[in-house]
Enzyme design. Structure first.
Site, PDB file in Angstrom:
ATOM      1  N   ARG A   1       0.829  -1.222   0.000  1.00 24.87           N
ATOM      2  CA  ARG A   1       0.000   0.000   0.000  1.00 24.87           C
ATOM      3  C   ARG A   1       0.858   1.264   0.000  1.00 24.87           C
ATOM      4  O   ARG A   1       0.445   2.327  -0.461  1.00 24.87           O
ATOM      5  CB  ARG A   1      -0.955  -0.009   1.212  1.00 24.87           C
ATOM      6  CG  ARG A   1      -1.710   1.283   1.413  1.00 24.87           C
ATOM      7  CD  ARG A   1      -3.034   1.116   2.133  1.00 24.87           C
ATOM      8  NE  ARG A   1      -2.932   0.339   3.347  1.00 24.87           N
ATOM      9  CZ  ARG A   1      -2.444   0.787   4.516  1.00 24.87           C
ATOM     10  NH1 ARG A   1      -1.983   2.009   4.615  1.00 24.87           N
ATOM     11  NH2 ARG A   1      -2.419   0.011   5.574  1.00 24.87           N
TER      12      ARG A   1
ATOM     13  N   TYR B   1     -12.103  19.504 -16.221  1.00 25.04           N
ATOM     14  CA  TYR B   1     -12.747  18.214 -15.977  1.00 25.04           C
ATOM     15  C   TYR B   1     -13.748  18.361 -14.831  1.00 25.04           C
ATOM     16  O   TYR B   1     -13.397  18.894 -13.777  1.00 25.04           O
ATOM     17  CB  TYR B   1     -11.683  17.152 -15.672  1.00 25.04           C
ATOM     18  CG  TYR B   1     -12.299  15.823 -15.358  1.00 25.04           C
ATOM     19  CD1 TYR B   1     -13.090  15.175 -16.301  1.00 25.04           C
ATOM     20  CD2 TYR B   1     -12.120  15.221 -14.119  1.00 25.04           C
ATOM     21  CE1 TYR B   1     -13.687  13.955 -16.004  1.00 25.04           C
ATOM     22  CE2 TYR B   1     -12.695  13.999 -13.826  1.00 25.04           C
ATOM     23  CZ  TYR B   1     -13.490  13.375 -14.773  1.00 25.04           C
ATOM     24  OH  TYR B   1     -14.080  12.180 -14.484  1.00 25.04           O
TER      25      TYR B   1
ATOM     26  N   ASP C   1      -2.860  20.267 -15.022  1.00 23.34           N
ATOM     27  CA  ASP C   1      -3.390  18.975 -15.471  1.00 23.34           C
ATOM     28  C   ASP C   1      -2.958  18.809 -16.923  1.00 23.34           C
ATOM     29  O   ASP C   1      -3.442  19.502 -17.820  1.00 23.34           O
ATOM     30  CB  ASP C   1      -4.919  18.957 -15.321  1.00 23.34           C
ATOM     31  CG  ASP C   1      -5.527  17.601 -15.690  1.00 23.34           C
ATOM     32  OD1 ASP C   1      -4.916  16.883 -16.503  1.00 23.34           O
ATOM     33  OD2 ASP C   1      -6.618  17.280 -15.180  1.00 23.34           O
TER      34      ASP C   1
ATOM     35  N   LYS D   1      -5.589   7.877 -19.700  1.00 24.37           N
ATOM     36  CA  LYS D   1      -5.800   8.375 -21.064  1.00 24.37           C
ATOM     37  C   LYS D   1      -4.612   8.024 -21.959  1.00 24.37           C
ATOM     38  O   LYS D   1      -4.382   6.873 -22.244  1.00 24.37           O
ATOM     39  CB  LYS D   1      -6.083   9.875 -21.022  1.00 24.37           C
ATOM     40  CG  LYS D   1      -7.029  10.306 -19.905  1.00 24.37           C
ATOM     41  CD  LYS D   1      -8.386   9.636 -19.972  1.00 24.37           C
ATOM     42  CE  LYS D   1      -9.301  10.228 -18.896  1.00 24.37           C
ATOM     43  NZ  LYS D   1     -10.468   9.448 -18.620  1.00 24.37           N
TER      44      LYS D   1
HETATM   45  N1  PLP Z   1      -8.292  15.229 -15.693  1.00 26.03           N
HETATM   46  C1  PLP Z   1      -8.804  15.196 -16.929  1.00 26.03           C
HETATM   47  C2  PLP Z   1      -8.442  16.285 -17.893  1.00 26.03           C
HETATM   48  C3  PLP Z   1      -9.664  14.169 -17.313  1.00 26.03           C
HETATM   49  O1  PLP Z   1     -10.165  14.146 -18.565  1.00 26.03           O
HETATM   50  C4  PLP Z   1      -9.999  13.156 -16.371  1.00 26.03           C
HETATM   51  C5  PLP Z   1     -10.914  12.059 -16.733  1.00 26.03           C
HETATM   52  O2  PLP Z   1     -11.540  12.074 -17.777  1.00 26.03           O
HETATM   53  C6  PLP Z   1      -9.449  13.234 -15.087  1.00 26.03           C
HETATM   54  C7  PLP Z   1      -8.604  14.283 -14.780  1.00 26.03           C
HETATM   55  C8  PLP Z   1      -9.788  12.189 -14.042  1.00 26.03           C
HETATM   56  O3  PLP Z   1      -9.043  11.034 -14.294  1.00 26.03           O
HETATM   57  P1  PLP Z   1      -9.559   9.529 -13.972  1.00 26.03           P
HETATM   58  O4  PLP Z   1     -10.797   9.291 -14.772  1.00 26.03           O
HETATM   59  O5  PLP Z   1      -8.381   8.689 -14.350  1.00 26.03           O
HETATM   60  O6  PLP Z   1      -9.844   9.474 -12.510  1.00 26.03           O
END
Ligand code: PLP
Length: 365
Positions: free
Chosen positions: A48, A100, A171, A196
């Site tokens: 963990r 997001y 991000d 992604k």
């Molecule tokens: N940041 C962006 C730009 C995203 O598109 C996403 C998910 O689509 C996330 C964060 C969240 O990631 P996760 O779905 O892997 O938790």
């Protein structure tokens, strides 16, 4: 070393004992103590907290994002949550008007009740930098943003953050380290949903935080991850590192295809607007051209004819799959407002497209 070489070789070495060239998967949840009861040489104790596959992925991400240390997580949201909890507050947190939806929800539903002031501003204007002031503790810049593909100026935002002692998190999910390295432009932390482009095949969840400095913030986020059991599991870490090996070539093709699809869609009368940073009419095209090596594989379109027209297209396309997520080899299309729960913020006529690795000639609907 050039980026594609780094991506192929980072944190890779023949496996001890077998001489295997490919990495092994280590499933052990526990690791042998040293005779005096302390940690053995490898420094590992319990899965963990850390395990060999996560460490290999983290070392590789640190190299390709030009950071000092990386933490990998079970999802992008787990990474965002750890960081938001690790930053000392409360104070002001600035987020973009377009980002997001999960990030916005975490800030609004969990930081705000804990005493944080959550401010929103647009990236493609002077408003974003102007909203940073002496009370700002945390700035969350998602560029390009989801789903409007808005572009924020990382270097300019970093300067404002430094002037006011605020932490800048970028991000980098849409661009990936193949196209953009925010730490080189002055950001403090880079966040990825590795689900992604890094994973790249729509088959592994994950998240990562790459820190410019292995400082107290890194230690707090690491401790939070340990206590919340949010570490990326071994098989997921192994798959994600395998994805990183081919990231550069995949993303180049994603971006070439997306440019062609965006240019084609911009000629269609049924479409009111194509949101893609690679189009010269994009409000921050010049900024994107300066800070990205190419414009990425994501775009969104807004249809004349509103929700009905958008749903009709999403329902009729042949090559695209109507599904959420992005960054995999296959092209996906999605009506964002439909998946945003009870209070959608995205325009009803918007479709988000993740352009895959098919031949662009085949991608027209
Ligand atoms: N940041 C962006 C730009 C995203 O598109 C996403 C998910 O689509 C996330 C964060 C969240 O990631 P996760 O779905 O892997 O938790």
């Amino acid at each position: 070393m050039k980026l594609s070489t780094l991506m192929v070789h980072a944190a890779s070495r023949p496996q001890p004992g077998t001489a295997a060239v490919a990495d092994s998967i280590h499933l052990s949840t526990t690791f042998v103590h040293a005779p005096d009861g302390t940690r053995a040489e490898a420094g590992l104790e319990y899965q963990r907290e850390a395990h060999p596959n996560a460490i290999a992925l983290e070392n590789a991400l640190t190299l390709v994002e030009h950071g000092a240390a990386t933490l990998s997580f079970a999802s992008g949201m787990a990474a965002i949550s750890a960081l938001m909890h690790a930053v000392e507050g409360p104070g002001e947190v600035l987020i973009g008007t377009d980002l997001y939806q999960g990030t916005r929800s975490l800030a609004r539903e969990f930081l705000a009740p804990a005493g944080w002031d959550v401010l929103e501003a647009e990236y493609a204007s002077d408003q974003f930098a102007a909203a940073i002031g002496p009370l700002t503790r945390l700035v969350w810049l998602e560029t390009p943003s989801n789903p409007l593909l808005a572009v924020g100026d990382i270097a300019a935002t970093a300067l404002m953050c430094k002037a006011h002692g605020a932490l800048l998190v970028v991000d980098n999910t849409f661009a990936s380290p193949a196209l953009q390295n925010p730490l080189l432009l002055g950001a403090d932390v880079v966040m990825h949903s590795t689900t992604k482009y890094l994973g790249g095949h729509s088959d592994v969840m994950g998240g990562a935080l790459v820190f410019a400095r292995a400082d107290a913030l890194f230690e707090r986020a690491s401790h939070f991850r340990h206590l919340h059991g949010a570490l990326l599991p071994p098989f997921s870490a192994w798959l994600t590192l395998r994805g990183l090996r081919t990231l550069e070539v995949r993303v180049q093709r994603h971006a070439e295809n997306a440019q062609r699809v965006a240019e084609y869609l911009a000629t269609r009368r049924e479409i009111e607007r194509v949101n893609y940073p690679g189009l010269s009419g994009h409000p921050n095209h010049a900024v994107a051209a300066r800070q990205m090596r190419a414009f990425g594989g994501m775009l969104s379109i807004q249809l004349r004819g509103g929700r009905a027209a958008a749903l009709a297209v999403a329902g009729q396309v042949r090559l695209f799959t109507n599904a959420t997520s992005l960054g995999g080899v296959e092209s996906l299309i999605e009506h964002r407002a439909s998946v945003e729960g009870k209070h959608p913020v995205t325009a009803d006529n918007l479709l988000r497209l993740s352009i895959g690795l098919e031949d662009a000639e085949d991608s027209a609907w």
